[in-house]
Design a protein around this motif. Structure first.
Motif, mmCIF file in Angstrom:
data_model
loop_
_atom_site.group_PDB
_atom_site.id
_atom_site.type_symbol
_atom_site.label_atom_id
_atom_site.label_comp_id
_atom_site.label_asym_id
_atom_site.label_seq_id
_atom_site.Cartn_x
_atom_site.Cartn_y
_atom_site.Cartn_z
ATOM 1 N N LEU A 90 1.447 -1.203 -0.091
ATOM 2 C CA LEU A 90 0.159 0.051 -0.247
ATOM 3 C C LEU A 90 0.389 0.890 -0.141
ATOM 4 C CD1 LEU A 90 -3.101 -1.887 2.422
ATOM 5 C CD2 LEU A 90 -3.144 -1.081 0.259
ATOM 6 N N HIS A 91 1.865 1.418 0.715
ATOM 7 C CA HIS A 91 2.764 2.142 0.468
ATOM 8 C C HIS A 91 2.353 4.054 1.202
ATOM 9 C CE1 HIS A 91 6.518 -0.267 -1.117
ATOM 10 N NE2 HIS A 91 5.834 0.026 -1.224
ATOM 11 N N ILE A 92 1.610 3.480 2.077
ATOM 12 C CA ILE A 92 1.494 4.689 2.004
ATOM 13 C C ILE A 92 1.719 6.187 2.907
ATOM 14 C CG2 ILE A 92 -1.038 5.238 4.137
ATOM 15 C CD1 ILE A 92 -1.924 3.087 4.518
ATOM 16 N N SER A 93 1.508 7.474 2.164
ATOM 17 C CA SER A 93 2.829 8.157 2.143
ATOM 18 C C SER A 93 2.106 9.455 1.058
ATOM 19 C CB SER A 93 3.973 7.889 1.252
ATOM 20 O OG SER A 93 3.174 7.683 -0.296
ATOM 21 N N LYS A 94 2.895 10.605 0.972
ATOM 22 C CA LYS A 94 2.900 11.745 0.172
ATOM 23 C C LYS A 94 2.233 11.610 -0.542
ATOM 24 C CE LYS A 94 3.319 15.086 3.529
ATOM 25 N NZ LYS A 94 2.617 16.387 3.207
ATOM 26 N N LEU A 95 2.438 10.503 -1.407
ATOM 27 C CA LEU A 95 1.892 9.953 -2.296
ATOM 28 C C LEU A 95 -0.165 9.243 -2.873
ATOM 29 C CD1 LEU A 95 2.562 10.811 -5.420
ATOM 30 C CD2 LEU A 95 3.397 8.268 -6.009
ATOM 31 N N LEU B 201 2.812 -1.832 4.181
ATOM 32 C CA LEU B 201 1.908 -0.802 4.604
ATOM 33 C C LEU B 201 2.046 0.689 4.435
ATOM 34 C CD1 LEU B 201 0.921 -3.439 5.550
ATOM 35 C CD2 LEU B 201 -1.177 -2.138 6.881
ATOM 36 N N ILE B 202 3.446 0.891 4.534
ATOM 37 C CA ILE B 202 3.340 2.611 5.171
ATOM 38 C C ILE B 202 4.881 2.831 4.258
ATOM 39 C CG2 ILE B 202 1.694 2.990 7.054
ATOM 40 C CD1 ILE B 202 5.836 2.073 7.409
ATOM 41 N N ASP B 203 4.940 4.188 4.845
ATOM 42 C CA ASP B 203 6.396 4.747 3.984
ATOM 43 C C ASP B 203 6.592 6.172 4.998
ATOM 44 O OD1 ASP B 203 8.516 3.476 2.511
ATOM 45 O OD2 ASP B 203 6.756 3.535 0.881
ATOM 46 N N GLY B 204 6.676 5.931 6.500
ATOM 47 C CA GLY B 204 7.233 7.601 6.747
ATOM 48 C C GLY B 204 7.077 6.720 8.726
ATOM 49 N N GLU B 205 7.514 7.388 9.710
ATOM 50 C CA GLU B 205 7.314 6.979 10.782
ATOM 51 C C GLU B 205 5.509 7.587 11.271
ATOM 52 O OE1 GLU B 205 9.493 6.792 12.703
ATOM 53 O OE2 GLU B 205 10.999 6.586 11.489
ATOM 54 N N LEU B 206 5.699 6.652 12.469
ATOM 55 C CA LEU B 206 4.196 7.167 13.168
ATOM 56 C C LEU B 206 3.192 7.843 12.910
ATOM 57 C CD1 LEU B 206 1.853 5.378 13.840
ATOM 58 C CD2 LEU B 206 2.275 4.670 15.347
ATOM 59 N N PRO B 207 3.851 9.196 13.282
ATOM 60 C CA PRO B 207 3.504 10.907 13.657
ATOM 61 C C PRO B 207 3.069 11.098 12.329
ATOM 62 C CG PRO B 207 4.782 10.181 14.686
ATOM 63 C CD PRO B 207 5.130 9.700 14.065
ATOM 64 N N LEU B 208 3.951 11.006 11.057
ATOM 65 C CA LEU B 208 3.741 11.202 9.781
ATOM 66 C C LEU B 208 2.376 10.621 9.413
ATOM 67 C CD1 LEU B 208 6.874 11.871 8.872
ATOM 68 C CD2 LEU B 208 5.966 13.808 9.485
ATOM 69 N N ARG B 209 2.226 9.404 9.541
ATOM 70 C CA ARG B 209 1.452 8.606 9.093
ATOM 71 C C ARG B 209 0.254 8.599 9.880
ATOM 72 N NH1 ARG B 209 4.327 9.950 5.452
ATOM 73 N NH2 ARG B 209 2.679 11.261 4.954
ATOM 74 N N TYR B 210 0.341 8.912 11.108
ATOM 75 C CA TYR B 210 -1.260 8.592 11.794
ATOM 76 C C TYR B 210 -2.628 8.814 10.941
ATOM 77 C CZ TYR B 210 -3.967 8.134 15.848
ATOM 78 O OH TYR B 210 -4.267 7.672 16.683
ATOM 79 N N ASP B 211 -2.606 9.803 10.398
ATOM 80 C CA ASP B 211 -3.959 10.216 9.709
ATOM 81 C C ASP B 211 -4.250 9.911 8.538
ATOM 82 O OD1 ASP B 211 -6.673 11.821 9.951
ATOM 83 O OD2 ASP B 211 -5.577 12.505 7.938
ATOM 84 N N ASP B 212 -3.448 8.768 8.370
ATOM 85 C CA ASP B 212 -3.593 8.785 6.316
ATOM 86 C C ASP B 212 -3.929 6.995 6.633
ATOM 87 O OD1 ASP B 212 -3.067 10.639 4.934
ATOM 88 O OD2 ASP B 212 -1.111 10.467 5.256
ATOM 89 N N VAL B 213 -3.105 6.364 8.089
ATOM 90 C CA VAL B 213 -4.115 5.197 7.834
ATOM 91 C C VAL B 213 -4.847 4.883 8.557
ATOM 92 C CG1 VAL B 213 -1.376 4.603 8.308
ATOM 93 C CG2 VAL B 213 -2.665 5.144 9.698
ATOM 94 N N GLN B 214 -5.630 5.731 8.591
ATOM 95 C CA GLN B 214 -6.786 5.549 9.981
ATOM 96 C C GLN B 214 -7.974 4.708 8.979
ATOM 97 O OE1 GLN B 214 -5.286 6.010 13.079
ATOM 98 N NE2 GLN B 214 -7.016 5.645 13.588
#
Length: 374
Positions: free
Chosen positions: A156-161, A188-201
């Motif tokens: 999924l690479h949840i990120s700015k993209l 699932l992600i690209d980035g530390e938890l504080p940066l991606r917290y809202d995007d993964v919700q």
């Protein structure tokens, strides 16, 4: 990683010297084109300097899109120019035995073809994927699991993209399929938890009767592994780290096992161990293994695994280059493979790493796997 930046820089230099320098364009246009390519070629380095990792460009999304397009132009021009030079050498030294020059307009055509392919490739990588449905026959599958529907998401690479709206759309599309089980096979992600917290919700809203199971991919190890493993649990996802669960339909059983990623050995964490993951599993229950990278699949087959689900390769990203990606992944890159009595399915991925977000001829997948009795 230093070698990566050097190789990319040399590729860009080759494109500038052998292609851009000889374009029949005004001087200002060639300079502007060259500057854009240089900027795009080193966007991994900028991310590393600015954010501490080349794997997470935390620039605003339009910038991430633009540098991916520029990087794609370099990628395609590199291969176009190599072909141009090799054909020229063949004509000059083998066939015509004299110096020849291609049509002046040909380089311009190559440039615009590369730009078009790069724009198309980035657009394709950013779209929510279409649903892909497939039946998988498993020998000895109990009657209670004949017709069992699983959705596989991966990379999924949840990120700015791939921000919250994109994630929410994937979740809604997945839930609409009404699967019995959802599995997410890493990255699932690209980035530390504080940066991606809202995007993964939105992942919290994934629904299936037998729940959501995930495993770590290599990218989880780049961004605070323990934090992410704990957070996935808070999103109602069960993370299998060299472990298994047993699903039941009456007296019928199906084992779902999951392992850690090969990246673990560089971080002093438990390496993938299929044997450990299967300890205590029912003797006669079919086994489905979740392993982010496919390259160890041949080691899993003797342990009684019936079906392995993997990702990681993104399907090779660009058609005709899939063989190169396969070489790095044990010969596996996309689709179904038979390995003795085991089947391996390598998913093209639901999204793409934002450092090379290009897909041409290799579509992303939102994959529905229906199990059939063999």
């Amino acid at each position: 990683m230093f070698l990566f930046h050097v190789v990319v820089g040399l590729a860009c230099l080759y494109v500038l010297l052998r292609h851009v320098r000889h374009l029949a364009w005004p001087r200002w246009a060639k300079i502007a084109f060259a500057v854009l390519l240089v900027i795009g070629s080193q966007h991994h380095l900028y991310a590393r300097i600015a954010f501490g990792s080349m794997f997470v460009p935390e620039f605003p999304q339009p910038i991430v899109v633009a540098v991916n397009v520029a990087f794609g132009v370099i990628f395609f021009l590199l291969w176009f120019q190599l072909a141009y030079d090799l054909i020229g050498l063949l004509l000059r030294w083998v066939i015509l035995r004299r110096k020849v020059h291609g049509p002046v307009v040909l380089r311009t055509i190559m440039s615009f073809a590369a730009i078009a392919l790069a724009c198309f490739g980035v657009a394709q990588s950013m779209r929510v994927p279409d649903v892909k449905e497939m039946d998988v026959t498993i020998r000895g599958l109990p009657d209670g699991f004949d017709g069992y529907r699983m959705v596989q998401l991966t990379d999924l690479h949840i990120s700015k993209l791939y921000e919250r709206p994109w994630v929410a759309e994937v979740v809604a599309k997945t839930n609409a399929l009404e699967p019995d089980l959802i599995v997410i096979t890493g990255d699932l992600i690209d980035g530390e938890l504080p940066l991606r917290y809202d995007d993964v919700q939105p992942l919290h809203d994934l629904k299936a009767p037998d729940g959501v199971i995930t495993i770590p991919g290599n990218h989880e190890y780049y961004f605070g592994y323990e934090n992410w493993m704990n957070h996935y649990g808070g999103l109602n996802m069960l993370t299998l780290e060299n472990a298994h669960i047993v699903l039941e339909r009456g007296r019928d059983q199906l084992t779902i096992a999951g392992v850690t990623d090969l990246r673990a050995d560089r971080t002093n964490r438990p390496e993938p161990d299929v044997a450990k993951a299967l300890e205590g599993s029912p003797e006669n229950a079919p086994i489905i293994l979740l392993d982010h990278q496919p390259k160890m699949a041949r080691d899993a087959e003797p342990l009684g695994v019936d079906l392995q689900l993997s990702g990681h390769t993104h399907g090779g990203m660009v058609a005709i280059f899939d063989n190169i990606v396969a070489l790095l992944n044990g010969g596996f890159v996309s689709g179904m493979y038979d390995i003795g009595d085991m089947q391996l399915y390598v998913n093209n991925g639901t999204a793409q790493w934002p450092g090379f977000a290009i897909r041409v001829g290799v579509p992303a997948e939102l994959t529905v796997i229906t199990l059939r009795k063999g």
